[in-house]
Design a protein around this motif. Structure first.
Motif, PDB file in Angstrom:
ATOM      1  N   ASP A  47      -1.901 -45.951  17.394  1.00 56.07           N
ATOM      2  CA  ASP A  47      -1.007 -44.794  17.470  1.00 56.07           C
ATOM      3  C   ASP A  47       0.002 -44.866  16.315  1.00 56.07           C
ATOM      4  N   LEU A  48       0.909 -43.911  16.262  1.00 55.62           N
ATOM      5  CA  LEU A  48       1.795 -43.830  15.087  1.00 55.62           C
ATOM      6  C   LEU A  48       2.710 -45.045  14.950  1.00 55.62           C
ATOM      7  N   GLU A  49       2.925 -45.760  16.067  1.00 57.72           N
ATOM      8  CA  GLU A  49       3.735 -46.989  15.981  1.00 57.72           C
ATOM      9  C   GLU A  49       2.862 -48.207  15.710  1.00 57.72           C
ATOM     10  N   LYS A  52      -2.121 -50.704  19.615  1.00 54.15           N
ATOM     11  CA  LYS A  52      -3.572 -50.744  19.830  1.00 54.15           C
ATOM     12  C   LYS A  52      -3.889 -50.128  21.204  1.00 54.15           C
ATOM     13  N   PRO A  53      -5.164 -49.744  21.403  1.00 57.86           N
ATOM     14  CA  PRO A  53      -5.514 -49.036  22.641  1.00 57.86           C
ATOM     15  C   PRO A  53      -5.279 -49.820  23.926  1.00 57.86           C
ATOM     16  N   ASP A  54      -5.127 -51.145  23.862  1.00 60.06           N
ATOM     17  CA  ASP A  54      -4.881 -51.870  25.115  1.00 60.06           C
ATOM     18  C   ASP A  54      -3.385 -51.910  25.471  1.00 60.06           C
ATOM     19  N   ALA A  55      -2.551 -51.348  24.590  1.00 59.46           N
ATOM     20  CA  ALA A  55      -1.117 -51.286  24.913  1.00 59.46           C
ATOM     21  C   ALA A  55      -0.886 -50.215  25.984  1.00 59.46           C
ATOM     22  N   ASP A  56       0.042 -50.483  26.894  1.00 60.19           N
ATOM     23  CA  ASP A  56       0.294 -49.580  28.030  1.00 60.19           C
ATOM     24  C   ASP A  56       0.632 -48.157  27.600  1.00 60.19           C
ATOM     25  N   HIS A  57       1.447 -48.031  26.566  1.00 63.90           N
ATOM     26  CA  HIS A  57       1.941 -46.711  26.179  1.00 63.90           C
ATOM     27  C   HIS A  57       1.013 -46.005  25.185  1.00 63.90           C
ATOM     28  N   HIS A  58      -0.122 -46.637  24.844  1.00 67.81           N
ATOM     29  CA  HIS A  58      -1.066 -46.014  23.903  1.00 67.81           C
ATOM     30  C   HIS A  58      -1.765 -44.853  24.599  1.00 67.81           C
ATOM     31  N   ASP A  59      -1.699 -43.669  23.986  1.00 64.67           N
ATOM     32  CA  ASP A  59      -2.320 -42.482  24.577  1.00 64.67           C
ATOM     33  C   ASP A  59      -3.432 -41.991  23.645  1.00 64.67           C
TER      34      ASP A  59
END
Ligand SMILES: [Zn+2]
Length: 284
Positions: A47-49, A52-59
């Motif tokens: 994401d823009l920050e 990675k996709p396994d991060a909770d806030h990754h959409d």
């Protein structure tokens, strides 16, 4: 003479730029019609920050929306005539839970996606088609699936185009590998200085050989002169590759060193021999 059309089947937004950016722009300047099929939306990207996709806030949907715009910008830069997004969900790397999402490209039956691709091939009738080899160049499920649907689609159509897989010659891969190792070393040193300890990247169970014996290369396309566009198209995918070795090398070095794109011929209806310098060899 029939108009020339090139069609590439790519897995994610940004693959068109990294493996065929020079070729796309070169063909555009030659007046060849170019069609890009992008199979997935790239939900598993950063994401823009940089999460990675396994991060909770990754959409994944937010990432896909960003990547759609980036892809459209790259398409513009490369002068691609037509973009077709198949719209499957990114399957992530091998073994990730996203592999099993029924909407993922990997979970989609080959025939289902191949029929859609075959319809497009019948409509556009490209003489030359490009995708990745059976291991998806580096083992990514979506790249493997791109190979499978392309091979299947070619069985469903009423003519035989020339099919190429992208490739990196072993001799060039050795140079890249040295550069990646050097980048890793510098990163480790910097981490150490900052007191950061990272778990080592897990080694793949069976290491994937991304190189191709130099003698097996059957098309070497010189893209010097148009590779500034390739750099800009890569840069358009900023959310994914701002940190990549291409961006780190800078536009000038990129333009003077990344001057060739390589391919391996898989079907050969024109009876070509050896390594050609024109992807449309045999057609003009
Ligand atoms: Zn990809």
């Amino acid at each position: 003479m029939t108009a020339l059309t090139f069609l590439a089947v790519h897995a994610h937004p940004d693959d068109e730029a990294s493996s065929t950016g020079g070729l796309f722009r070169l063909l555009h300047e030659q007046g060849v019609r170019t069609v890009l099929v992008t199979c997935t939306n790239g939900e598993c990207g950063d994401d823009l920050e940089g999460a990675k996709p396994d991060a909770d806030h990754h959409d994944g949907d937010v990432v896909a929306a960003i990547r759609k715009v980036e892809l459209e910008n790259a398409v513009e830069i490369l002068g691609i005539s037509r973009l077709e997004r198949l719209g499957y969900r990114d399957s992530g790397m091998m073994g990730w839970p996203q592999n099993d999402d029924p909407e993922s490209f990997w979970a989609t039956p080959v025939d289902v996606a191949a029929e859609r691709l075959a319809a497009l091939l019948m409509e556009e009738r490209p003489q030359v088609v490009m995708t990745y080899n059976e291991i998806g160049f580096y083992g990514h499920p979506d790249h493997i699936q791109a190979n499978r649907i392309t091979l299947r689609a070619l069985e469903l159509i009423d003519y035989e185009p020339t099919l190429y897989y992208n490739a990196i010659p072993d001799s060039v891969m050795a140079i890249y590998r040295a550069r990646w190792e050097e980048e890793d070393r510098l990163k480790r040193e910097e981490d150490e200085k900052n007191g950061i300890v990272r778990a080592p990247e897990p080694e793949p169970e069976t290491p994937i050989n991304m190189g191709t014996p130099d003698d097996d290369i059957s098309a070497a396309i010189v893209v010097a002169g148009v590779n500034g566009y390739k750099f800009d198209a890569l840069a358009a995918h900023a959310s994914q590759i701002a940190d990549s070795f291409w961006m780190k090398m800078g536009r000038e070095t990129f333009m003077s060193t990344m001057v060739t794109e390589w391919f391996v011929r898989v079907t050969n209806p024109q009876g070509l021999e050896g390594c050609v310098s024109d992807i449309f060899a045999g057609y003009r």
